[in-house]
Design a protein around this motif. Sequence first.
Motif, mmCIF file in Angstrom:
data_model
loop_
_atom_site.group_PDB
_atom_site.id
_atom_site.type_symbol
_atom_site.label_atom_id
_atom_site.label_comp_id
_atom_site.label_asym_id
_atom_site.label_seq_id
_atom_site.Cartn_x
_atom_site.Cartn_y
_atom_site.Cartn_z
ATOM 1 N N THR A 187 0.938 -1.218 -0.083
ATOM 2 C CA THR A 187 -0.003 0.043 0.090
ATOM 3 C C THR A 187 0.810 1.496 0.140
ATOM 4 O OG1 THR A 187 -0.108 -0.404 2.582
ATOM 5 C CG2 THR A 187 -2.039 -0.933 0.979
ATOM 6 N N ASP A 188 2.183 1.207 0.148
ATOM 7 C CA ASP A 188 2.936 2.412 0.239
ATOM 8 C C ASP A 188 3.517 2.294 -1.082
ATOM 9 O OD1 ASP A 188 2.781 2.765 3.185
ATOM 10 O OD2 ASP A 188 4.424 1.169 3.373
ATOM 11 N N VAL A 189 3.539 1.551 -2.074
ATOM 12 C CA VAL A 189 4.130 1.814 -3.475
ATOM 13 C C VAL A 189 3.698 3.033 -3.958
ATOM 14 C CG1 VAL A 189 4.661 0.588 -5.617
ATOM 15 C CG2 VAL A 189 4.819 -0.681 -3.471
ATOM 16 N N HIS A 241 9.753 6.037 7.374
ATOM 17 C CA HIS A 241 8.367 5.551 7.742
ATOM 18 C C HIS A 241 7.600 6.724 8.380
ATOM 19 C CE1 HIS A 241 7.935 1.401 6.566
ATOM 20 N NE2 HIS A 241 9.184 1.514 6.574
ATOM 21 N N ARG A 242 8.519 7.853 8.666
ATOM 22 C CA ARG A 242 7.565 9.000 9.036
ATOM 23 C C ARG A 242 7.013 9.682 7.873
ATOM 24 N NH1 ARG A 242 12.327 10.115 12.223
ATOM 25 N NH2 ARG A 242 11.959 9.635 14.326
ATOM 26 N N TRP A 243 7.694 9.753 6.904
ATOM 27 C CA TRP A 243 7.278 10.353 5.591
ATOM 28 C C TRP A 243 5.979 9.347 4.944
ATOM 29 C CZ3 TRP A 243 8.351 8.185 0.000
ATOM 30 C CH2 TRP A 243 7.407 8.986 -0.834
ATOM 31 N N LEU A 244 6.039 8.214 5.156
ATOM 32 C CA LEU A 244 4.920 7.199 4.990
ATOM 33 C C LEU A 244 3.645 7.507 5.726
ATOM 34 C CD1 LEU A 244 6.818 3.992 3.870
ATOM 35 C CD2 LEU A 244 5.584 5.727 2.254
ATOM 36 N N GLY A 245 3.928 8.079 7.013
ATOM 37 C CA GLY A 245 2.900 8.338 7.806
ATOM 38 C C GLY A 245 2.597 7.477 8.878
ATOM 39 N N ARG A 246 3.639 6.816 9.197
ATOM 40 C CA ARG A 246 3.644 5.841 10.386
ATOM 41 C C ARG A 246 4.324 6.253 11.768
ATOM 42 N NH1 ARG A 246 4.652 2.064 6.192
ATOM 43 N NH2 ARG A 246 2.769 0.985 5.693
ATOM 44 N N LEU A 250 4.758 4.092 15.154
ATOM 45 C CA LEU A 250 6.214 3.926 15.596
ATOM 46 C C LEU A 250 6.704 4.437 16.656
ATOM 47 C CD1 LEU A 250 7.495 3.182 11.789
ATOM 48 C CD2 LEU A 250 7.606 1.489 13.706
ATOM 49 N N GLU A 251 6.130 5.659 17.018
ATOM 50 C CA GLU A 251 6.645 6.305 18.103
ATOM 51 C C GLU A 251 7.042 5.500 19.486
ATOM 52 O OE1 GLU A 251 8.752 9.197 18.814
ATOM 53 O OE2 GLU A 251 7.543 9.615 16.997
ATOM 54 N N PRO A 252 6.286 4.745 19.755
ATOM 55 C CA PRO A 252 6.407 3.847 21.243
ATOM 56 C C PRO A 252 7.656 3.039 20.891
ATOM 57 C CG PRO A 252 4.101 3.906 20.564
ATOM 58 C CD PRO A 252 4.586 4.566 19.430
ATOM 59 N N MET A 253 7.703 2.335 19.691
ATOM 60 C CA MET A 253 8.978 1.411 19.738
ATOM 61 C C MET A 253 10.123 2.381 19.490
ATOM 62 S SD MET A 253 11.370 0.380 17.162
ATOM 63 C CE MET A 253 10.675 0.376 15.239
ATOM 64 N N TRP A 254 10.060 3.517 19.039
ATOM 65 C CA TRP A 254 11.462 4.339 19.086
ATOM 66 C C TRP A 254 11.655 4.792 20.274
ATOM 67 C CZ3 TRP A 254 8.680 7.030 14.385
ATOM 68 C CH2 TRP A 254 9.130 6.509 13.038
ATOM 69 N N ARG A 255 10.669 5.285 20.953
ATOM 70 C CA ARG A 255 11.074 5.683 22.459
ATOM 71 C C ARG A 255 11.571 4.671 23.230
ATOM 72 N NH1 ARG A 255 6.200 8.666 22.358
ATOM 73 N NH2 ARG A 255 4.907 6.814 23.471
#
Length: 330
Positions: A187-189, A241-246, A250-255
């Motif tokens: 869906t990102d393509v 993935h920020r650019w793709l709108g995620r 993903l924020e909780p994983m990054w933190r």
Amino acid sequence: MGMSMRWGMTVPFGGVPLADHAAVYTALADAGFTDVWSAEVNGTDAFTPLTLAAAWEPRLRLGTAIAPVFTRGPGLLAMTAAALAETAPGRFQLGIGASSPVVVGDWNAVDFSRPFARSRDVLRFLRSALAGEVVDEEFATFTVRRFRLERPPATPPALMLAALRPQMLRLAAAEADGVILNWLAATDVATALAETKEAGPGFDVAARIFVIPTEDAGYARTVGRRMITAYLTVPAYAAFHRWLGRSEVLEPMWRAWESGDRKGALAAIPDSLVDELIVHGSPDECRSRVEAYARAGVTVPVMALMPTPELERGGAAALAELITALGRPA
């Protein structure tokens, strides 16, 4: 979509010695795979598995996804590409990309600076060098003095550029023969390809698609979570993935990752994200999920096979059966 569609597999396979890959390449071609593509991180180099494929299985097309633009000098990269193009005339596509600070800096002792400019300069250098021209030029990131290939290939390889975000995607469209996508959902393509509108006809779109062919969803998601924390914490992929709108998902994983909480980072990744980014299920389900990438505009879907309990138990026979089951849809 029909039989003209290309269908790729990442080589070499884990657990199979390179010397035993002749049978693997034949099995792939027999199953309807049209392409084998290699990577270059810390396993094999990108060119040796393809050179073997060129000699052993003339039915297959070959591609690198990717050869880094920093880890070989420009001349050596041109020589290596020219040799493979001469070995497999018209069957080889050279995919190049920036790679990462770890691969370039930590493992190859090269300064990872100005990745966009370096990628652009190497692309331009290769275009001239592989055409047999004398290159005597000051590029923004390096200078080449009077380089000319002694054996320029009769058929220069198509040049593909790995791209994540708009600037690199636009460069690929403007100056390369194709683009290589990675770590994205079907869906990102469309989002990525919206940036390649300037591409000429015959522009190829390759995508590496991680495939875990098992019906044990718990196993697949555990492996998938580990892969996501390994990759999507890398700055370039995080920005992608920020650019793709995620960002939100993903924020909780990054933190958690940044605070050193590896367990928490894994736990913060929802099943839905793993299921979007990693193809898993029965071989039939995997095949139809890969076809979704082709429908979205990928011209060369390239599976990257991850280990499964079935493959570990079943060995070479299970691998042969799986290759057949994942083969190109009629």
